[in-house]
Write a protein that holds these residues in place. Structure first.
Motif, PDB file in Angstrom:
ATOM      1  N   MET A   1       0.794  -1.295  -0.019  1.00 38.13           N
ATOM      2  CA  MET A   1       0.004   0.062   0.088  1.00 38.13           C
ATOM      3  C   MET A   1       0.963   1.166   0.005  1.00 38.13           C
ATOM      4  SD  MET A   1      -2.707  -1.530  -0.228  1.00 38.13           S
ATOM      5  CE  MET A   1      -3.857   0.068   0.011  1.00 38.13           C
ATOM      6  N   ASP A   2       2.266   1.016  -0.186  1.00 41.90           N
ATOM      7  CA  ASP A   2       3.236   2.145  -0.132  1.00 41.90           C
ATOM      8  C   ASP A   2       4.018   2.163  -1.221  1.00 41.90           C
ATOM      9  OD1 ASP A   2       4.832   0.119   0.409  1.00 41.90           O
ATOM     10  OD2 ASP A   2       5.175   0.858   2.502  1.00 41.90           O
ATOM     11  N   ASN A   3       3.477   1.831  -2.379  1.00 42.11           N
ATOM     12  CA  ASN A   3       4.031   1.884  -3.525  1.00 42.11           C
ATOM     13  C   ASN A   3       5.055   1.177  -3.937  1.00 42.11           C
ATOM     14  OD1 ASN A   3       3.658   2.844  -6.310  1.00 42.11           O
ATOM     15  ND2 ASN A   3       5.270   4.821  -5.979  1.00 42.11           N
ATOM     16  N   GLY A   4       5.083  -0.102  -3.436  1.00 43.65           N
ATOM     17  CA  GLY A   4       6.233  -1.326  -3.329  1.00 43.65           C
ATOM     18  C   GLY A   4       7.317  -1.083  -2.388  1.00 43.65           C
ATOM     19  N   ARG A   5       7.231  -0.223  -1.364  1.00 52.33           N
ATOM     20  CA  ARG A   5       8.410  -0.280  -0.327  1.00 52.33           C
ATOM     21  C   ARG A   5       8.217  -1.437   0.569  1.00 52.33           C
ATOM     22  NH1 ARG A   5       7.387   5.484  -0.682  1.00 52.33           N
ATOM     23  NH2 ARG A   5       5.748   5.226   0.743  1.00 52.33           N
ATOM     24  N   THR A   6       7.028  -1.754   1.067  1.00 53.64           N
ATOM     25  CA  THR A   6       6.794  -2.980   1.880  1.00 53.64           C
ATOM     26  C   THR A   6       5.687  -3.943   1.208  1.00 53.64           C
ATOM     27  OG1 THR A   6       5.384  -1.873   3.412  1.00 53.64           O
ATOM     28  CG2 THR A   6       7.548  -1.964   3.920  1.00 53.64           C
ATOM     29  N   PHE A   7       5.536  -5.107   1.477  1.00 57.90           N
ATOM     30  CA  PHE A   7       4.524  -6.040   1.002  1.00 57.90           C
ATOM     31  C   PHE A   7       4.019  -6.906   2.295  1.00 57.90           C
ATOM     32  CE2 PHE A   7       6.513  -4.918  -3.105  1.00 57.90           C
ATOM     33  CZ  PHE A   7       5.411  -4.759  -3.785  1.00 57.90           C
ATOM     34  N   PRO A   8       3.459  -6.132   3.127  1.00 53.86           N
ATOM     35  CA  PRO A   8       3.002  -6.930   4.382  1.00 53.86           C
ATOM     36  C   PRO A   8       1.737  -7.829   4.286  1.00 53.86           C
ATOM     37  CG  PRO A   8       2.110  -4.777   4.713  1.00 53.86           C
ATOM     38  CD  PRO A   8       3.018  -4.758   3.288  1.00 53.86           C
ATOM     39  N   HIS A   9       1.122  -7.677   3.443  1.00 56.16           N
ATOM     40  CA  HIS A   9      -0.483  -8.298   3.182  1.00 56.16           C
ATOM     41  C   HIS A   9      -0.031  -9.533   2.186  1.00 56.16           C
ATOM     42  CE1 HIS A   9      -2.237  -4.612   4.971  1.00 56.16           C
ATOM     43  NE2 HIS A   9      -1.428  -3.857   4.116  1.00 56.16           N
ATOM     44  N   SER A  10      -0.744 -10.731   2.333  1.00 57.99           N
ATOM     45  CA  SER A  10      -0.355 -11.836   1.521  1.00 57.99           C
ATOM     46  C   SER A  10      -1.718 -12.677   1.320  1.00 57.99           C
ATOM     47  CB  SER A  10       0.466 -12.650   2.405  1.00 57.99           C
ATOM     48  OG  SER A  10       0.246 -13.235   3.511  1.00 57.99           O
ATOM     49  N   GLY A  11      -1.622 -13.488   0.433  1.00 60.58           N
ATOM     50  CA  GLY A  11      -2.715 -14.334   0.132  1.00 60.58           C
ATOM     51  C   GLY A  11      -2.461 -15.289  -1.035  1.00 60.58           C
ATOM     52  N   THR A  12      -3.494 -16.039  -1.560  1.00 61.89           N
ATOM     53  CA  THR A  12      -3.251 -16.804  -2.551  1.00 61.89           C
ATOM     54  C   THR A  12      -4.502 -16.794  -3.560  1.00 61.89           C
ATOM     55  OG1 THR A  12      -2.298 -18.354  -1.002  1.00 61.89           O
ATOM     56  CG2 THR A  12      -3.010 -19.429  -3.038  1.00 61.89           C
ATOM     57  N   TRP A  13      -3.867 -16.795  -5.055  1.00 63.65           N
ATOM     58  CA  TRP A  13      -4.723 -16.736  -6.023  1.00 63.65           C
ATOM     59  C   TRP A  13      -4.727 -18.028  -6.874  1.00 63.65           C
ATOM     60  CZ3 TRP A  13      -8.400 -14.246  -8.347  1.00 63.65           C
ATOM     61  CH2 TRP A  13      -8.690 -14.355  -9.860  1.00 63.65           C
ATOM     62  N   LEU A  14      -6.059 -18.357  -7.214  1.00 67.63           N
ATOM     63  CA  LEU A  14      -5.953 -19.886  -7.994  1.00 67.63           C
ATOM     64  C   LEU A  14      -6.120 -19.255  -9.606  1.00 67.63           C
ATOM     65  CD1 LEU A  14      -6.091 -22.874  -7.939  1.00 67.63           C
ATOM     66  CD2 LEU A  14      -8.443 -22.640  -7.769  1.00 67.63           C
ATOM     67  N   ALA A  15      -4.996 -19.668 -10.329  1.00 62.48           N
ATOM     68  CA  ALA A  15      -5.019 -19.645 -11.569  1.00 62.48           C
ATOM     69  C   ALA A  15      -5.206 -20.859 -12.172  1.00 62.48           C
ATOM     70  CB  ALA A  15      -3.574 -19.191 -12.171  1.00 62.48           C
ATOM     71  N   VAL A  16      -6.402 -20.919 -13.351  1.00 66.56           N
ATOM     72  CA  VAL A  16      -6.959 -22.253 -13.834  1.00 66.56           C
ATOM     73  C   VAL A  16      -6.676 -22.115 -15.420  1.00 66.56           C
ATOM     74  CG1 VAL A  16      -8.656 -22.553 -11.935  1.00 66.56           C
ATOM     75  CG2 VAL A  16      -9.145 -21.225 -14.024  1.00 66.56           C
ATOM     76  N   HIS A  17      -6.756 -23.324 -15.877  1.00 66.77           N
ATOM     77  CA  HIS A  17      -6.645 -23.626 -17.401  1.00 66.77           C
ATOM     78  C   HIS A  17      -7.889 -22.776 -18.038  1.00 66.77           C
ATOM     79  CE1 HIS A  17      -6.964 -25.666 -21.011  1.00 66.77           C
ATOM     80  NE2 HIS A  17      -5.934 -26.294 -21.089  1.00 66.77           N
TER      81      HIS A  17
END
Length: 816
Positions: free
Chosen positions: A129-145
């Motif tokens: 949320m600070d233009n790439g300085r830190t990335f504290p939030h994380s999750g998982t995205w499911l990419a499918v065929h």
């Protein structure tokens, strides 16, 4: 009694400090700690149900919706945490390397857009949320065929066949495109063509996959959901792309801008954009491409040798779910629409790609349940140099899901078979596999109160309460564990039986999948690495070391990289488990499902190697089962409720105080045994143990399902494909034991050899294919002879008649 029990639990909680902990004053945060259970509060997925989460758990360990989308990217999703700071500088980073721009909406919700990927499966992402300085939030995205996403997520080529044949004989006019306007909330859109290619020499270090923006079909047109145009040949520099897809984006984005919200069509053959040389003579153009493909194929490694053989019958193919799965392009459950395989009603693909070349097997079957081979029909099954579903680690050829398959197997089919009459060239390099070397998997099952049928066919009952090892196989470090719990009666007491309520699976360093009963409705809950999965959007997931398919809320299939398969389903109020193991697991198994070695006498093997006799008593078998209790350090189960913690994690894995009903204590009214259970001992046992006829019936059904599947998996003798004679043909395309092939010759040829050949028990044909010799067709010869005789006879008759007529004329002329 209940009050005393609850008081004991409360005392245990106070003494051990295990109960739910308040986190209101916790100083620790989940920033950069997702998955961590340590500290005064938890950031582990189980913390929600245990009430132990840090107060900012959902601000940093993200829930998202939607949670999946096409690997082509362009899907907008919401990360469910409120943001009150600056709305600029939102960056979403996927796999630590691919960045897309996010945004904050008017409701202070944070959005990300999925990127174009070259892989399917669960993709970790982080948010800054600070233009790439830190990335504290994380999750998982499911990419499918792309072919496994909802139709509402794609734009559609109207009459897709017309697009892919455009420019060939009789195919011209306008092409049309439709889409769901609500997906792109904009008044104007741009439609672009993107092309896919794989460059570099195949199987070399510089072999790369790439999607490229080519050119626009339309810019800044109304977002009406419909577009129609008359294709013109593309500029020469773009004609090298033969496979691609259309993308629809907001017209505010610049042309070719990557990773913006978009709708994609299916990938397809780009006949409609090819040049004037294609339109002038599409057959000659396609033939030259087919010959070039043929030349390249002959220089590439032989991938066929490492593919598994196809099952011999449709029944085998549908039963061998550890190694084969339905091909979505030809599915008997969806009307058998088999566009590329006319004559087939169902096809399956090998689940796992081949180890070295990432190739895939395909097997197609007729309505009669037998194989459809390319040697007999262009609708036959064809192996794939690039597996349609891709292969780990994906991203590079020939392992890119869907697209590598297009480049090496599909567009060449268009060249050789659909656009030019050169299909024999394609089929010669993509021959169907016959089944002469196919070995069905070995099957074992557990169900009811719990009853077991081992891999070698031994039947027994073990109804302990606890967590037990169904299977251990050191060959691949495969582990299958099951939990058995006692069930209460309608009177509030506990029965003397148990039921399977959870099954957990891991192979080597793969993900851990657990399937368990959820609630009282007989539905299933699936956990991946201790986190509950949702199948609201997708029924198929590519996971680490396995594939996962959920056919309904009542059946889950786990397909492991070794070819082993585990199916968990509900039957009544208990779980039914079926395990399938390929032949390579022979002599490598231990546990309650027995020692797989085709010898049932040693199935009751204890951990120390001691073997109980096949006629062991029910009490001895109970001790045998107890010996296979899961050890605490090796448990695969998730303990995400205080009931599970108190009763299973913190207790012996086998409950020594539980005394079950033993089979030698069971008696049932003879009429009930015959009417409800059909004299099945497992059913009889469960009726007595639970006092419930429906439980007994569910057990009977489970046993019958096991027997039916076992029947489907019986070995079948195949003699392999038998060729027709040169200058002749054959009747019959079934090559299994007892099948007979009949041979015939073309006109002008005679058969030298027997007219029929039968597939024998030993897998050999009774005779070889005969020969057809020119000019020795006895039917023709006899026709000539008799025809000649007829001509001679006719000439003779005419001669005689003429002689008589002449004699009469002479006689008349001599009269006065």
């Amino acid at each position: 009694m209940k009050i005393a029990f609850l008081s004991w639990i409360l005392l245990l909680v106070i003494v051990s400090g295990l109960g739910p902990r308040t986190t209101a004053g916790a100083q620790e945060s989940c920033s950069l700690r997702c998955g961590d259970q340590n500290g005064s509060c938890s950031c582990h997925p189980t913390c929600s149900s245990l009430g132990t989460c840090c107060s900012d758990f959902r601000d940093f360990c993200l829930e998202i919706s939607p949670s999946s989308g096409s690997m082509m990217g362009g899907k907008d999703f919401v990360a469910h945490f409120k943001w009150s700071g600056s709305t600029n500088g939102v960056i979403c980073r996927f796999k630590e390397s691919i960045q897309t721009l996010g945004y904050v909406d008017t409701l202070k919700q944070v959005h990300c857009v999925s990127p174009l990927l070259y892989e399917s499966g669960r993709i970790p992402f982080t948010v800054s949320m600070d233009n790439g300085r830190t990335f504290p939030h994380s999750g998982t995205w499911l990419a499918v065929h792309p072919y496994k996403v909802s139709e509402t997520e794609k734009s559609h080529l109207v009459n897709e066949t017309h697009w892919q044949y455009y420019g060939t004989s009789g195919t011209a006019g306008n092409l049309s495109l439709t889409w769901n306007t609500s997906v792109l909330l904009t008044s104007a859109v741009t439609i672009e063509l993107w092309g896919y290619e794989e460059t570099g020499w195949p199987y070399s270090a510089n072999w790369t996959a790439k999607w490229s923006y080519l050119y626009p079909l339309a810019t800044n047109i109304p977002n009406s959901g419909f577009f129609s145009f008359t294709p013109k040949p593309a500029p020469l520099k773009y004609q090298k792309w033969r496979v691609g897809a259309l993308r629809i984006i907001n017209s505010k984005n610049y042309l070719g801008q990557k990773d913006v919200q978009a709708l994609w069509t299916n990938d397809h053959a780009l006949a409609w954009h090819l040049g004037d040389d294609f339109r002038a003579d599409p057959v000659a153009w396609a033939r030259s491409q087919c010959l070039a493909w043929e030349n390249l194929e002959d220089q590439l490694p032989d991938f066929l040798k490492e593919l598994p053989d196809c099952p011999c019958t449709l029944a085998q193919a549908r039963a061998d779910t550890g190694r084969f799965f339905t091909d979505y392009g030809c599915d008997i459950e969806h009307g058998s629409v088999c566009t590329y395989h006319p004559g087939a009603v169902h096809c399956v693909r090998s689940v796992q790609a081949s180890p070295q070349y990432g190739s895939g097997q395909q097997c197609c079957y007729t309505a009669a349940g037998t194989q459809l081979l390319t040697a007999d029909s262009t609708g036959g099954s064809t192996p794939d140099r690039g597996h349609d579903w891709g292969a780990p680690p994906y991203r590079t050829p020939p392992r890119v899901p869907g697209m590598s398959h297009w480049i090496y197997d599909v567009i060449s089919f268009y060249y050789c078979c659909l656009w030019a009459p050169e299909c024999h060239r394609y089929m010669r390099r993509r021959p169907s596999s016959d089944c002469r070397s196919y070995q069905p998997p070995h099957l074992a099952s557990a169900f009811g109160d719990p009853h077991f049928v081992t891999f070698d066919g031994t039947n027994f009952t073990f109804n302990g309460r606890g967590e037990y090892v169904l299977l251990e196989a050191a060959l691949t470090d495969l582990r299958v564990q099951a939990r058995a719990q006692s069930e209460g009666t309608t009177h509030g007491t506990q029965t003397r039986g148990t039921r399977l309520t959870a099954v957990a699976v891991q192979e080597g360093s793969s993900d851990v999948v657990e399937v368990r009963l959820a609630g009282t409705q007989g539905t299933l809950e699936v956990l991946l690495n201790q986190e509950v999965l949702s199948f609201a959007e997708q029924s198929w997931m590519d996971l680490k070391g396995m594939f996962l398919s959920v056919a309904s809320e009542k059946k889950v299939s786990i397909m492991l990289s070794s070819g082993a398969g585990v199916e968990v389903s509900t039957q009544g109020s208990f779980l039914r488990v079926a395990v399938l193991l390929p032949e390579k697991f022979l002599t490598h198994t231990r546990g309650l499902l027995g020692t797989l070695n085709k010898n049932p006498t040693d199935d009751f093997m204890l951990r120390n190697g001691q073997v109980l006799p096949p006629n062991a008593s029910a009490q001895q078998l109970f001790q045998y089962g107890a010996d296979w209790a899961v050890q605490n350090t090796s448990s695969l189960f998730t303990y995400d409720s205080w009931m599970l913690i108190y009763n299973f994690r913190n207790q012996p894995k086998h409950d020594p105080n539980f005394r079950p009903l033993f089979s030698n204590e069971v008696t049932l009214n003879p009429s009930q045994a015959e009417e409800v259970c059909e004299n099945n001992p497992f059913c009889i046992f469960d009726v007595v143990a639970t006092g419930n006829l429906s439980v007994g019936n569910a057990t009977l059904v489970s046993y019958q399902l096991h027997q039916n599947r076992l029947k489907s998996l019986q070995p079948v003798v195949s003699c392999g494909w038998l060729a027709p004679p040169s200058n002749g043909y054959k009747e019959g395309s079934t090559y299994l034991k007892g099948s007979t092939i009949r041979f015939h010759c073309n006109s002008g040829y005679s058969l030298a050899g027997t007219e029929t050949s039968t597939c024998q028990d030993n897998g050999a044909w009774s005779t070889a294919t005969p020969e057809c010799h020119l000019g020795r067709n006895y039917t023709v010869l006899l026709s000539i002879i008799f025809g000649g005789l007829a001509v001679v006879a006719l000439v003779t008759i005419i001669y005689v008649l003429l002689r008589r007529k002449k004699s009469h004329m002479n006689m008349w002329s001599s009269q006065p």
